[in-house]
Design a protein around this motif. Structure first.
Motif, PDB file in Angstrom:
ATOM      1  N   ARG A   1       0.847  -1.184   0.000  1.00 28.18           N
ATOM      2  CA  ARG A   1       0.000   0.000   0.000  1.00 28.18           C
ATOM      3  C   ARG A   1       0.887   1.240   0.000  1.00 28.18           C
ATOM      4  O   ARG A   1       1.766   1.366   0.848  1.00 28.18           O
ATOM      5  N   LEU A   2       0.666   2.105  -0.957  1.00 31.48           N
ATOM      6  CA  LEU A   2       1.381   3.377  -1.014  1.00 31.48           C
ATOM      7  C   LEU A   2       0.416   4.483  -0.627  1.00 31.48           C
ATOM      8  O   LEU A   2      -0.589   4.703  -1.296  1.00 31.48           O
ATOM      9  N   ARG A   3       0.709   5.173   0.445  1.00 32.93           N
ATOM     10  CA  ARG A   3      -0.119   6.303   0.868  1.00 32.93           C
ATOM     11  C   ARG A   3       0.207   7.523   0.011  1.00 32.93           C
ATOM     12  O   ARG A   3       1.296   7.644  -0.548  1.00 32.93           O
ATOM     13  N   ALA A   4      -0.731   8.445  -0.072  1.00 29.75           N
ATOM     14  CA  ALA A   4      -0.619   9.592  -0.975  1.00 29.75           C
ATOM     15  C   ALA A   4       0.566  10.502  -0.632  1.00 29.75           C
ATOM     16  O   ALA A   4       1.126  11.138  -1.530  1.00 29.75           O
ATOM     17  N   TYR A   5       0.968  10.586   0.620  1.00 28.45           N
ATOM     18  CA  TYR A   5       2.078  11.475   0.949  1.00 28.45           C
ATOM     19  C   TYR A   5       3.379  11.007   0.304  1.00 28.45           C
ATOM     20  O   TYR A   5       4.275  11.810   0.062  1.00 28.45           O
ATOM     21  N   ARG A   6       3.501   9.733   0.006  1.00 28.57           N
ATOM     22  CA  ARG A   6       4.726   9.239  -0.620  1.00 28.57           C
ATOM     23  C   ARG A   6       4.862   9.697  -2.065  1.00 28.57           C
ATOM     24  O   ARG A   6       5.960   9.900  -2.552  1.00 28.57           O
ATOM     25  N   TYR A   7       3.761   9.823  -2.778  1.00 30.84           N
ATOM     26  CA  TYR A   7       3.823  10.211  -4.192  1.00 30.84           C
ATOM     27  C   TYR A   7       3.248  11.596  -4.442  1.00 30.84           C
ATOM     28  O   TYR A   7       2.816  11.909  -5.532  1.00 30.84           O
ATOM     29  N   ARG A   8       3.281  12.459  -3.450  1.00 32.14           N
ATOM     30  CA  ARG A   8       2.696  13.797  -3.583  1.00 32.14           C
ATOM     31  C   ARG A   8       3.325  14.592  -4.716  1.00 32.14           C
ATOM     32  O   ARG A   8       2.642  15.238  -5.463  1.00 32.14           O
ATOM     33  N   GLY A   9       4.589  14.547  -4.893  1.00 36.97           N
ATOM     34  CA  GLY A   9       5.260  15.369  -5.900  1.00 36.97           C
ATOM     35  C   GLY A   9       5.123  14.865  -7.325  1.00 36.97           C
ATOM     36  O   GLY A   9       5.316  15.625  -8.271  1.00 36.97           O
TER      37      GLY A   9
END
Length: 186
Positions: free
Chosen positions: A138-146
């Motif tokens: 699971r990848l949370r949104a803060y990890r791929y924000r940029g």
């Protein structure tokens, strides 16, 4: 179909997307805009103040779910012969409460806002840290924000991960990934 909702293709990219995604996904799959420096600093200060409250809230929710689960375990298992209602209740409850609020900003996020290399390193570290026998991540949104969820999938594809079919995609909050089937070498 209106092409204004489609994310622009990068040079040298084919219209097909990683994990079998269609080329026109909508704005939910685009990267979020960068936050301004003053907003990031205020978010970081708010994070420092809110973190202890958030931990206490999580402990209270966990204790409440455990207490209700014990009662539910007895009532449902003994009276209705159902299996594992406590684990189901715990999983459903904890799935609805965010482990990390969207507005939180760590100091490293304040320093690296807008740097796609920072997001790439976070995603690679998270996916490479998965145990080999683990079939999902699971990848949370803060990890791929940029870079956005689509960029996260483009990073995950060469690492052997693709979008999971088991759950509905929620690109604004998280990506549920599964290991891609191994391709034959022959």
């Amino acid at each position: 179909m209106n092409s204004s909702f489609a994310p622009p293709l990068r040079p040298g990219r084919s219209p097909s997307r990683p994990g079998g995604l269609p080329p026109h996904l909508g704005r939910a799959w685009d990267p979020k805009p960068n936050r301004s420096r003053p907003v990031l600093i205020l978010c970081h200060i708010g994070t420092l103040i809110h973190f202890p409250v958030h931990v206490v809230m999580w402990l209270a929710v966990f204790a409440l779910v455990i207490a209700l689960s014990l009662v539910g375990e007895f009532v449902f298992a003994v009276l209705f012969f159902l299996e594992k209602p406590a684990l189901d209740l715990l999983e459903r409850t904890l799935d609805r409460i965010p482990f990390r609020p969207k507005w939180w900003a760590t100091w490293s996020e304040v320093r690296h806002e807008g740097d796609p290399g920072f997001a790439r390193a976070r995603i690679e570290k998270a996916l490479n840290g998965q145990k080999p026998e683990s079939g999902s991540a699971r990848l949370r949104a803060y990890r791929y924000r940029g870079i956005g969820p689509l960029g996260a999938l483009e990073i995950a594809a060469p690492l052997g991960w693709q979008l999971s079919d088991g759950r509905t995609a929620r690109p604004r909050t998280e990506l549920n990934l599964r290991r891609a089937p191994a391709r034959g070498t022959g």
